[in-house]
Design an enzyme around this catalytic site. Sequence first.
Site, PDB file in Angstrom:
ATOM      1  N   LYS A  45       0.804  -1.236   0.000  1.00 29.64           N
ATOM      2  CA  LYS A  45       0.000   0.000   0.000  1.00 29.64           C
ATOM      3  C   LYS A  45       0.830   1.275   0.000  1.00 29.64           C
ATOM      4  O   LYS A  45       0.379   2.337   0.449  1.00 29.64           O
ATOM      5  CB  LYS A  45      -1.008   0.035   1.181  1.00 29.64           C
ATOM      6  CG  LYS A  45      -1.781  -1.217   1.442  1.00 29.64           C
ATOM      7  CD  LYS A  45      -2.213  -1.962   0.235  1.00 29.64           C
ATOM      8  CE  LYS A  45      -3.354  -1.372  -0.523  1.00 29.64           C
ATOM      9  NZ  LYS A  45      -3.692  -2.261  -1.692  1.00 29.64           N
ATOM     10  N   SER A  46       2.036   1.177  -0.527  1.00 30.35           N
ATOM     11  CA  SER A  46       2.937   2.338  -0.509  1.00 30.35           C
ATOM     12  C   SER A  46       3.092   3.013  -1.868  1.00 30.35           C
ATOM     13  O   SER A  46       3.850   3.977  -1.994  1.00 30.35           O
ATOM     14  CB  SER A  46       4.325   1.903  -0.026  1.00 30.35           C
ATOM     15  OG  SER A  46       4.232   1.335   1.260  1.00 30.35           O
ATOM     16  N   GLY A  47       2.415   2.466  -2.894  1.00 29.50           N
ATOM     17  CA  GLY A  47       2.563   3.056  -4.230  1.00 29.50           C
ATOM     18  C   GLY A  47       3.115   2.067  -5.251  1.00 29.50           C
ATOM     19  O   GLY A  47       3.624   2.471  -6.301  1.00 29.50           O
ATOM     20  N   THR A  48       2.976   0.774  -4.966  1.00 30.18           N
ATOM     21  CA  THR A  48       3.484  -0.286  -5.846  1.00 30.18           C
ATOM     22  C   THR A  48       2.876  -0.189  -7.247  1.00 30.18           C
ATOM     23  O   THR A  48       3.598  -0.155  -8.255  1.00 30.18           O
ATOM     24  CB  THR A  48       3.093  -1.678  -5.266  1.00 30.18           C
ATOM     25  OG1 THR A  48       3.103  -1.618  -3.852  1.00 30.18           O
ATOM     26  CG2 THR A  48       3.997  -2.764  -5.783  1.00 30.18           C
ATOM     27  N   TRP A  50       1.265   2.176  -8.664  1.00 28.42           N
ATOM     28  CA  TRP A  50       1.611   3.448  -9.307  1.00 28.42           C
ATOM     29  C   TRP A  50       2.989   3.334  -9.967  1.00 28.42           C
ATOM     30  O   TRP A  50       3.184   3.709 -11.124  1.00 28.42           O
ATOM     31  CB  TRP A  50       1.601   4.546  -8.243  1.00 28.42           C
ATOM     32  CG  TRP A  50       1.370   5.928  -8.741  1.00 28.42           C
ATOM     33  CD1 TRP A  50       1.256   6.335 -10.049  1.00 28.42           C
ATOM     34  CD2 TRP A  50       1.226   7.108  -7.934  1.00 28.42           C
ATOM     35  NE1 TRP A  50       1.046   7.685 -10.101  1.00 28.42           N
ATOM     36  CE2 TRP A  50       1.019   8.187  -8.825  1.00 28.42           C
ATOM     37  CE3 TRP A  50       1.239   7.356  -6.559  1.00 28.42           C
ATOM     38  CZ2 TRP A  50       0.834   9.500  -8.366  1.00 28.42           C
ATOM     39  CZ3 TRP A  50       1.053   8.665  -6.109  1.00 28.42           C
ATOM     40  CH2 TRP A  50       0.855   9.721  -7.009  1.00 28.42           C
ATOM     41  N   HIS A 100       7.422  -7.393  -2.193  1.00 31.03           N
ATOM     42  CA  HIS A 100       7.119  -6.823  -0.873  1.00 31.03           C
ATOM     43  C   HIS A 100       8.041  -7.451   0.180  1.00 31.03           C
ATOM     44  O   HIS A 100       7.875  -7.190   1.377  1.00 31.03           O
ATOM     45  CB  HIS A 100       5.683  -7.168  -0.453  1.00 31.03           C
ATOM     46  CG  HIS A 100       4.599  -6.408  -1.174  1.00 31.03           C
ATOM     47  ND1 HIS A 100       4.703  -5.091  -1.519  1.00 31.03           N
ATOM     48  CD2 HIS A 100       3.352  -6.800  -1.557  1.00 31.03           C
ATOM     49  CE1 HIS A 100       3.564  -4.699  -2.104  1.00 31.03           C
ATOM     50  NE2 HIS A 100       2.745  -5.720  -2.142  1.00 31.03           N
ATOM     51  N   SER A 130      -4.654   2.633   4.375  1.00 31.47           N
ATOM     52  CA  SER A 130      -4.893   1.963   3.091  1.00 31.47           C
ATOM     53  C   SER A 130      -4.886   0.433   3.271  1.00 31.47           C
ATOM     54  O   SER A 130      -5.718  -0.279   2.705  1.00 31.47           O
ATOM     55  CB  SER A 130      -3.805   2.399   2.098  1.00 31.47           C
ATOM     56  OG  SER A 130      -3.982   1.787   0.857  1.00 31.47           O
ATOM     57  N   TYR A 185       5.808   8.086  -1.972  1.00 38.54           N
ATOM     58  CA  TYR A 185       4.466   8.286  -2.527  1.00 38.54           C
ATOM     59  C   TYR A 185       4.147   9.781  -2.529  1.00 38.54           C
ATOM     60  O   TYR A 185       3.569  10.316  -3.476  1.00 38.54           O
ATOM     61  CB  TYR A 185       3.482   7.514  -1.645  1.00 38.54           C
ATOM     62  CG  TYR A 185       2.024   7.593  -2.039  1.00 38.54           C
ATOM     63  CD1 TYR A 185       1.447   6.585  -2.814  1.00 38.54           C
ATOM     64  CD2 TYR A 185       1.221   8.638  -1.611  1.00 38.54           C
ATOM     65  CE1 TYR A 185       0.100   6.640  -3.151  1.00 38.54           C
ATOM     66  CE2 TYR A 185      -0.120   8.700  -1.946  1.00 38.54           C
ATOM     67  CZ  TYR A 185      -0.682   7.699  -2.710  1.00 38.54           C
ATOM     68  OH  TYR A 185      -2.016   7.761  -3.047  1.00 38.54           O
ATOM     69  N   SER A 222      -7.026   9.424 -11.594  1.00 35.99           N
ATOM     70  CA  SER A 222      -8.293   9.250 -12.329  1.00 35.99           C
ATOM     71  C   SER A 222      -8.092   8.339 -13.531  1.00 35.99           C
ATOM     72  O   SER A 222      -8.922   7.473 -13.814  1.00 35.99           O
ATOM     73  CB  SER A 222      -8.888  10.597 -12.734  1.00 35.99           C
ATOM     74  OG  SER A 222      -7.971  11.292 -13.523  1.00 35.99           O
ATOM     75  N   LYS A 250      -8.703   6.047  -2.692  1.00 35.13           N
ATOM     76  CA  LYS A 250      -8.744   7.518  -2.617  1.00 35.13           C
ATOM     77  C   LYS A 250      -7.535   8.153  -3.300  1.00 35.13           C
ATOM     78  O   LYS A 250      -7.647   9.208  -3.894  1.00 35.13           O
ATOM     79  CB  LYS A 250      -8.752   7.971  -1.159  1.00 35.13           C
ATOM     80  CG  LYS A 250     -10.088   7.921  -0.481  1.00 35.13           C
ATOM     81  CD  LYS A 250     -10.014   8.715   0.814  1.00 35.13           C
ATOM     82  CE  LYS A 250     -11.344   8.783   1.519  1.00 35.13           C
ATOM     83  NZ  LYS A 250     -11.186   9.407   2.853  1.00 35.13           N
ATOM     84  N   GLY A 251      -6.385   7.520  -3.093  1.00 32.60           N
ATOM     85  CA  GLY A 251      -5.168   8.047  -3.713  1.00 32.60           C
ATOM     86  C   GLY A 251      -4.771   9.421  -3.204  1.00 32.60           C
ATOM     87  O   GLY A 251      -4.289  10.251  -3.970  1.00 32.60           O
TER      88      GLY A 251
HETATM   89  S1  PPS Z   1      -0.421  -3.112  -3.181  1.00 39.99           S
HETATM   90  O1  PPS Z   1      -1.629  -3.930  -2.853  1.00 39.99           O
HETATM   91  O2  PPS Z   1       0.618  -3.249  -2.150  1.00 39.99           O
HETATM   92  O3  PPS Z   1       0.089  -3.398  -4.514  1.00 39.99           O
HETATM   93  O4  PPS Z   1      -0.956  -1.617  -3.125  1.00 39.99           O
HETATM   94  P1  PPS Z   1      -0.167  -0.338  -3.650  1.00 39.99           P
HETATM   95  O5  PPS Z   1      -0.300  -0.239  -5.111  1.00 39.99           O
HETATM   96  O6  PPS Z   1       1.205  -0.299  -3.067  1.00 39.99           O
HETATM   97  O7  PPS Z   1      -0.970   0.844  -2.937  1.00 39.99           O
HETATM   98  C1  PPS Z   1      -2.309   1.129  -3.241  1.00 39.99           C
HETATM   99  C2  PPS Z   1      -2.525   2.582  -2.852  1.00 39.99           C
HETATM  100  O8  PPS Z   1      -1.943   3.427  -3.871  1.00 39.99           O
HETATM  101  C3  PPS Z   1      -2.945   4.280  -4.394  1.00 39.99           C
HETATM  102  N1  PPS Z   1      -2.658   4.596  -5.803  1.00 39.99           N
HETATM  103  C4  PPS Z   1      -2.500   5.853  -6.245  1.00 39.99           C
HETATM  104  N2  PPS Z   1      -2.540   7.044  -5.589  1.00 39.99           N
HETATM  105  C5  PPS Z   1      -2.384   8.163  -6.338  1.00 39.99           C
HETATM  106  N3  PPS Z   1      -2.219   8.155  -7.676  1.00 39.99           N
HETATM  107  C6  PPS Z   1      -2.169   6.997  -8.375  1.00 39.99           C
HETATM  108  N4  PPS Z   1      -2.023   7.020  -9.686  1.00 39.99           N
HETATM  109  C7  PPS Z   1      -2.310   5.772  -7.647  1.00 39.99           C
HETATM  110  N5  PPS Z   1      -2.337   4.457  -7.983  1.00 39.99           N
HETATM  111  C8  PPS Z   1      -2.551   3.754  -6.838  1.00 39.99           C
HETATM  112  C9  PPS Z   1      -4.230   3.470  -4.194  1.00 39.99           C
HETATM  113  O9  PPS Z   1      -5.381   4.284  -4.322  1.00 39.99           O
HETATM  114  C10 PPS Z   1      -4.001   2.955  -2.785  1.00 39.99           C
HETATM  115  O10 PPS Z   1      -4.062   3.986  -1.803  1.00 39.99           O
HETATM  116  P2  PPS Z   1      -5.393   4.369  -0.975  1.00 39.99           P
HETATM  117  O11 PPS Z   1      -4.930   5.346   0.059  1.00 39.99           O
HETATM  118  O12 PPS Z   1      -5.942   3.120  -0.374  1.00 39.99           O
HETATM  119  O13 PPS Z   1      -6.310   5.001  -1.978  1.00 39.99           O
END
Ligand code: PPS
Length: 288
Positions: A45-48, A50, A100, A130, A185, A222, A250-251
């Site tokens: 949940k740290s931005g993987t 993304w 991870h 998250s 992130y 989005s 939510k991001g």
């Molecule tokens: S995982 O399951 O470990 O692979 O999850 P991970 O991708 O690390 O984290 C998911 C959170 O990243 C947010 N996210 C983004 N935020 C902003 N912009 C973009 N483009 C984006 N893509 C993924 C995703 O919404 C999860 O965060 P939260 O706070 O739950 O919304």
Amino acid sequence: MDRMDVIETMAGVSLPGHLHTSESLRAASSFQFRDSDVLIVTYPKSGTTWMQEILTLIYDKGDPHVAKSIPNWARAPWLEHTYFKEALQESAEPRLLTTHMPFQVLAAALRQSKAKVIYVARNPKDTAVSFYHFHKMARFLPNPGSFEDFLLRFLDGTVQYGSWFKHIKGWLGQREELSLFYITYEELHQDLRCSIKRLSTFLGCPLLPDQVEAIEQHCSFSSMSQNAMANYTLVPHEIMDHSKSPFMRKGTVGDWRDHFTPLQNILFNKVYQEEMGASDLRLQWTLD
Ligand code: PPS
């Protein structure tokens, strides 16, 4: 569903048996890295997702075709997952990989190569929030119980995937030994364009301004929320139930403020100080 109630353990860390077996974990720890490999490392949940998307687009020079036609877990598979061997594009150059795992699991294998490592960290308060919501939708994770209970387990490192503190200290303690790029992130959030440029420089993959712009657009929250190859809506409902909480939830930065009570915040700051106080990590978040 397969092994939904099974828990695997590696280096003292519990992991969902649906995604991991003792064989897949052993294979990860002895993986033969190539110097050209690029490994995305995160605590969950740290931005993987993304980062998987950004790197796919950097190597494709902003062309979204691959990002829109191949699921992220096939473009940048998790080293430790059971399906890894099938998903790995052996002939691809570079191979994009994700993990991870805590550092000690991959240390010996990584030291044999000059593979590039990209470590993405996120404010642990937002990570915990998250992760809590993810537990509600991912059926391969245990029921998180109340947020209060979950937060205590997150702080003492007994949640699945282990301690956030040990993860970040383990990996970032190796900055001098590995070819490691550290980004948060929050930096991606604050200035995605600048982050894409810094990443492309680290990867030795120069981009034209319109390519950077295309990546920035495609990797917005989005846009990624609409991309079935990145938003996990391809995963069967019995495994990930987006009606409980969407994967692209939510991001935002600072969502913890809507979840933490003042007392939880005080406790979190105390544990954070105990765990991280002596560290010299460049952290991009404020805890208040
Ligand atoms: S995982 O399951 O470990 O692979 O999850 P991970 O991708 O690390 O984290 C998911 C959170 O990243 C947010 N996210 C983004 N935020 C902003 N912009 C973009 N483009 C984006 N893509 C993924 C995703 O919404 C999860 O965060 P939260 O706070 O739950 O919304």
